[in-house]
Design an enzyme around this catalytic site. Structure first.
Site, PDB file in Angstrom:
ATOM      1  N   VAL A 190       0.962  -0.914   0.394  1.00  0.00           N
ATOM      2  CA  VAL A 190       0.425  -0.163  -0.044  1.00  0.00           C
ATOM      3  C   VAL A 190       1.085   1.115   0.329  1.00  0.00           C
ATOM      4  O   VAL A 190       1.084   2.163   1.030  1.00  0.00           O
ATOM      5  CB  VAL A 190      -0.879   0.125   0.853  1.00  0.00           C
ATOM      6  CG1 VAL A 190      -1.713   1.337   1.026  1.00  0.00           C
ATOM      7  CG2 VAL A 190      -1.742  -1.160   1.422  1.00  0.00           C
ATOM      8  N   PRO A 191       1.274   1.528  -1.206  1.00  0.00           N
ATOM      9  CA  PRO A 191       2.334   2.827  -1.338  1.00  0.00           C
ATOM     10  C   PRO A 191       1.802   3.870  -0.952  1.00  0.00           C
ATOM     11  O   PRO A 191       0.181   3.853  -1.416  1.00  0.00           O
ATOM     12  CB  PRO A 191       3.214   2.342  -2.719  1.00  0.00           C
ATOM     13  CG  PRO A 191       2.161   2.048  -2.933  1.00  0.00           C
ATOM     14  CD  PRO A 191       1.690   0.790  -2.585  1.00  0.00           C
ATOM     15  N   HIS A 192       2.016   5.200  -0.189  1.00  0.00           N
ATOM     16  CA  HIS A 192       0.675   6.056  -0.208  1.00  0.00           C
ATOM     17  C   HIS A 192       1.751   7.362   0.730  1.00  0.00           C
ATOM     18  O   HIS A 192       2.755   7.381   1.094  1.00  0.00           O
ATOM     19  CB  HIS A 192       0.266   5.745   1.356  1.00  0.00           C
ATOM     20  CG  HIS A 192       0.828   5.268   2.878  1.00  0.00           C
ATOM     21  ND1 HIS A 192       1.421   4.319   2.636  1.00  0.00           N
ATOM     22  CD2 HIS A 192       1.141   5.882   3.836  1.00  0.00           C
ATOM     23  CE1 HIS A 192       1.941   3.738   3.824  1.00  0.00           C
ATOM     24  NE2 HIS A 192       2.169   5.112   4.404  1.00  0.00           N
ATOM     25  N   ALA A 193       0.897   8.570   0.661  1.00  0.00           N
ATOM     26  CA  ALA A 193       1.704   9.412   0.520  1.00  0.00           C
ATOM     27  C   ALA A 193       0.613  11.149   1.063  1.00  0.00           C
ATOM     28  O   ALA A 193      -0.399  10.156   0.539  1.00  0.00           O
ATOM     29  CB  ALA A 193       2.755  10.273  -1.098  1.00  0.00           C
ATOM     30  N   GLN A 214      -5.430   9.377   6.908  1.00  0.00           N
ATOM     31  CA  GLN A 214      -4.589   8.677   6.412  1.00  0.00           C
ATOM     32  C   GLN A 214      -4.693   7.156   7.037  1.00  0.00           C
ATOM     33  O   GLN A 214      -4.474   6.177   6.498  1.00  0.00           O
ATOM     34  CB  GLN A 214      -2.582   9.157   6.205  1.00  0.00           C
ATOM     35  CG  GLN A 214      -1.403   8.143   6.097  1.00  0.00           C
ATOM     36  CD  GLN A 214      -0.454   9.228   5.676  1.00  0.00           C
ATOM     37  OE1 GLN A 214      -0.467  10.422   6.319  1.00  0.00           O
ATOM     38  NE2 GLN A 214       0.194   8.189   5.484  1.00  0.00           N
TER      39      GLN A 214
END
Length: 165
Positions: A72-75, A120
């Site tokens: 789960v790449p997130h930013a 987030q």
């Protein structure tokens, strides 16, 4: 907000090795190419470079792999009004340096507004819950096409599997 509300129709894809290599800078690592593909989907037709940089920066600090082939790449992104997600199933798994050592083939990329840390954390918890279900992961891996993936991710259609309890 349910996962299907974060995913637009155009942000669900199945990518093979050729699709990841197309347009990538010569010698770019495969993981970076996957993050670039996710950024392109998340950009919704705008410049994907800032999103790609944010995803790469986050991934460089620690792996976003959850294990069992899921990442789960997130930013957090300045100027974003609401959360946004993209889903990619990779035909050729990629090393995300997961703690369990398994390569990743299910990628759910997430963007949240810079100022909304709670959003987030809440979204990441919801996603981790959903992808903890081995039957759900198996169904995503067996989906015949992107349309079928969209049905599974949206919770519609006969193959829907609820999130893990």
């Amino acid at each position: 907000m349910p996962l299907h509300d974060l995913l637009s129709h155009a942000r669900v894809a199945i990518l093979d090795g050729h699709a990841i290599e197309t347009g990538a800078p010569e010698g770019a690592p495969v993981l970076a190419r996957v993050l670039d593909a996710a950024a392109w989907l998340l950009a919704d037709g705008t410049d994907s470079a800032p999103i790609a940089r944010a995803l790469r920066d986050r991934e460089s600090r620690a792996s976003t792999a959850l294990g069992e082939g899921v990442a789960v790449p997130h930013a957090r992104i300045d100027g974003l009004d609401e959360c946004r997600a993209a889903f990619i199933r990779l035909q050729h798994p990629v090393d995300f340096e997961a703690a369990d050592g398994k390569p990743v083939d299910l990628v759910l990329a997430l963007l949240v507004p810079e100022h909304d840390v709670n959003a987030q954390l809440q979204r990441l918890a919801e996603i981790a819950d959903r992808f903890a279900n081995p039957d759900y992961r198996a169904a995503l891996r067996k989906a015949r096409d992107a349309g079928h993936l969209r049905q599974l991710l949206s919770g519609s259609g006969p193959d829907f599997l609820p999130c893990a309890a």
